[in-house]
Design an enzyme around this catalytic site. Structure first.
Site, mmCIF file in Angstrom:
data_model
loop_
_atom_site.group_PDB
_atom_site.id
_atom_site.type_symbol
_atom_site.label_atom_id
_atom_site.label_comp_id
_atom_site.label_asym_id
_atom_site.label_seq_id
_atom_site.Cartn_x
_atom_site.Cartn_y
_atom_site.Cartn_z
ATOM 1 N N GLU A 6 -13.311 -1.310 17.101
ATOM 2 C CA GLU A 6 -14.299 -1.070 16.052
ATOM 3 C C GLU A 6 -15.490 -2.012 16.211
ATOM 4 O O GLU A 6 -15.309 -3.180 16.545
ATOM 5 C CB GLU A 6 -13.645 -1.265 14.676
ATOM 6 C CG GLU A 6 -12.513 -0.281 14.423
ATOM 7 C CD GLU A 6 -11.804 -0.500 13.096
ATOM 8 O OE1 GLU A 6 -12.183 -1.424 12.342
ATOM 9 O OE2 GLU A 6 -10.865 0.251 12.807
ATOM 10 N N ARG A 9 -3.784 0.332 11.158
ATOM 11 C CA ARG A 9 -4.467 -0.272 12.300
ATOM 12 C C ARG A 9 -4.591 0.773 13.401
ATOM 13 O O ARG A 9 -3.636 1.506 13.690
ATOM 14 C CB ARG A 9 -3.702 -1.500 12.823
ATOM 15 C CG ARG A 9 -3.753 -2.715 11.898
ATOM 16 C CD ARG A 9 -5.167 -3.299 11.838
ATOM 17 N NE ARG A 9 -5.258 -4.483 10.993
ATOM 18 C CZ ARG A 9 -5.597 -4.478 9.712
ATOM 19 N NH1 ARG A 9 -5.866 -3.312 9.116
ATOM 20 N NH2 ARG A 9 -5.682 -5.597 9.024
ATOM 21 N N HIS A 13 -13.726 2.748 8.660
ATOM 22 C CA HIS A 13 -12.958 1.643 8.083
ATOM 23 C C HIS A 13 -13.512 1.266 6.699
ATOM 24 O O HIS A 13 -13.858 0.113 6.427
ATOM 25 C CB HIS A 13 -12.975 0.422 9.010
ATOM 26 C CG HIS A 13 -11.774 -0.463 8.807
ATOM 27 N ND1 HIS A 13 -11.220 -1.220 9.814
ATOM 28 C CD2 HIS A 13 -11.020 -0.723 7.706
ATOM 29 C CE1 HIS A 13 -10.194 -1.898 9.354
ATOM 30 N NE2 HIS A 13 -10.056 -1.613 8.068
ATOM 31 N N ASP A 55 -9.036 6.110 9.316
ATOM 32 C CA ASP A 55 -10.032 5.158 8.836
ATOM 33 C C ASP A 55 -10.154 3.982 9.797
ATOM 34 O O ASP A 55 -11.020 3.123 9.618
ATOM 35 C CB ASP A 55 -9.643 4.655 7.445
ATOM 36 C CG ASP A 55 -10.764 3.875 6.768
ATOM 37 O OD1 ASP A 55 -11.909 4.371 6.754
ATOM 38 O OD2 ASP A 55 -10.508 2.762 6.249
ATOM 39 N N CYS A 104 2.463 0.670 8.433
ATOM 40 C CA CYS A 104 3.171 -0.458 9.049
ATOM 41 C C CYS A 104 2.163 -1.412 9.688
ATOM 42 O O CYS A 104 1.030 -1.025 9.996
ATOM 43 C CB CYS A 104 4.167 0.045 10.093
ATOM 44 S SG CYS A 104 3.427 1.034 11.409
ATOM 45 N N PRO A 105 2.534 -2.670 9.910
ATOM 46 C CA PRO A 105 1.627 -3.607 10.572
ATOM 47 C C PRO A 105 1.540 -3.318 12.070
ATOM 48 O O PRO A 105 2.418 -2.650 12.634
ATOM 49 C CB PRO A 105 2.287 -4.964 10.312
ATOM 50 C CG PRO A 105 3.745 -4.650 10.163
ATOM 51 C CD PRO A 105 3.800 -3.300 9.499
ATOM 52 N N ILE A 149 0.835 -1.201 0.000
ATOM 53 C CA ILE A 149 0.000 0.000 0.000
ATOM 54 C C ILE A 149 0.870 1.252 0.000
ATOM 55 O O ILE A 149 0.622 2.194 -0.766
ATOM 56 C CB ILE A 149 -0.958 -0.011 1.204
ATOM 57 C CG1 ILE A 149 -1.940 -1.176 1.075
ATOM 58 C CG2 ILE A 149 -1.708 1.317 1.304
ATOM 59 C CD1 ILE A 149 -2.807 -1.395 2.296
#
Length: 321
Positions: free
Chosen positions: A268, A239, A287, A263, A210-211, A158
């Site tokens: 959530e 995230r 999201h 987002d 990043c994760p 991404i």
């Protein structure tokens, strides 16, 4: 074989369906499934497809026929992978299906802020333009993206797509990534890879890609916000927990940074007590970056291919650990 789709609505909404999956197995589709109903619905099934429904150790124990779990997402934290490995249950996911859609969302935020289209539309419709004393009518703060600096945190699929788009806007692209591949110097000659602190200090926009790991949880906290430009904009489509939301709210309310577009949030759907809801200068979307119809269709196509591959002995996108 019996296939159960636990929460189809997560990816089909009202414009797509799992009808095609009837070609592969006897298929029962539920729009959503509460936790208390999961075992009841899948206990006799060999094949399960899930998006948000958690399939943990206790559920797996109660489903002796289970042979395959297909996840309609990239992340697989909803599955007890250790238990599925022990049982020999195949688990598959869908990597990289939403790359272009998420990158598009980043630029939707940037253009929203720089062009102020919605604000001008609202003012025109309430009569401000027709009643203006001057022919030229515009809000202060309109901004060109050209020559602005976007800082990317992480450089996966991404972020790479964001970098390509940013380059077409004639933006300066800088990046911090823990892993730097030598071939990127040739593939992305317009990207400068810099230390984290330098990216913070130089960026007009910072986009997180990043994760979420123990190392990146709350990576963006009060200390980090204080190192950013006061005019900087933070964008998070990765995230929620990567950002400490209490610290972000404080940074916005105290003008430590200028604006934020998110987002994703820590929990959530968003909870009423989330501090970002009452913070100033923040845009929150629910999201949706992954949700264009074409993106969800791509997702369903790969989910179908994953299941077909399992049934024919050509497994793809398997989660091993």
């Amino acid at each position: 074989m019996k296939l159960v789709v636990l929460d189809a609505y997560a990816c089909t909404s009202d414009d797509l369906s799992f009808e095609k999956f009837q070609q592969l197995a006897e298929c029962t589709v539920y729009p959503s499934t509460p936790k208390t109903k999961i075992v009841e619905r899948i206990k006799d099934a060999q094949l399960v497809i899930t998006n948000k429904c958690v399939i943990d150790k206790e559920i797996i124990k109660q489903c002796p026929n289970l042979k395959y779990i297909g996840i309609t997402a990239t992340g697989y934290n909803i599955i007890d992978i250790q238990q599925t490995n022990q049982r020999g249950i195949v688990v598959t996911n869908v990597p990289a299906y939403s790359t272009k859609a998420v990158a598009q969302q980043v630029f939707a935020y940037l253009l929203y802020l720089c062009n102020q289209v919605e604000k001008h539309d609202r003012r025109v419709k309430r009569g401000d333009w027709q009643n203006c004393a001057y022919f030229c009518f515009y809000e202060p703060g309109l901004t060109e993206l050209s020559q602005k600096t976007i800082g990317l945190i992480g450089f996966g699929n991404i972020a790479q797509q964001v970098a390509k788009i940013a380059n077409t806007f004639d933006m300066k692209v800088i990046c911090y990534t823990r892993t730097l591949h030598q071939e990127w110097e040739n593939t992305f000659p317009y990207v400068s890879f810099l230390p984290f602190e330098e990216v913070l200090a130089k960026s007009d926009f910072i986009s997180i890609h990043c994760p979420l790991t123990p190392q990146t949880k709350h990576l963006f906290s009060q200390k980090v916000f204080s190192q950013m430009k006061r005019t900087a904009v933070l964008i998070n489509t990765a995230r929620g927990p990567i950002v400490c939301e209490e610290d972000l709210a404080q940074a916005l309310n105290q003008n430590i940074i200028s604006y934020a577009c998110v987002d994703v949030v820590s929990e959530e759907p968003i909870k009423g007590e989330n501090p970002l809801l009452s913070a100033k200068n923040i845009l929150i979307t629910p999201h949706t970056a992954w949700a264009p119809k074409e993106t969800r269709q791509r997702l369903l196509d790969i989910v179908y291919q994953n299941l077909e591959g399992f049934l024919t002995g050509s497994i793809q996108n398997q989660i091993q650990s």
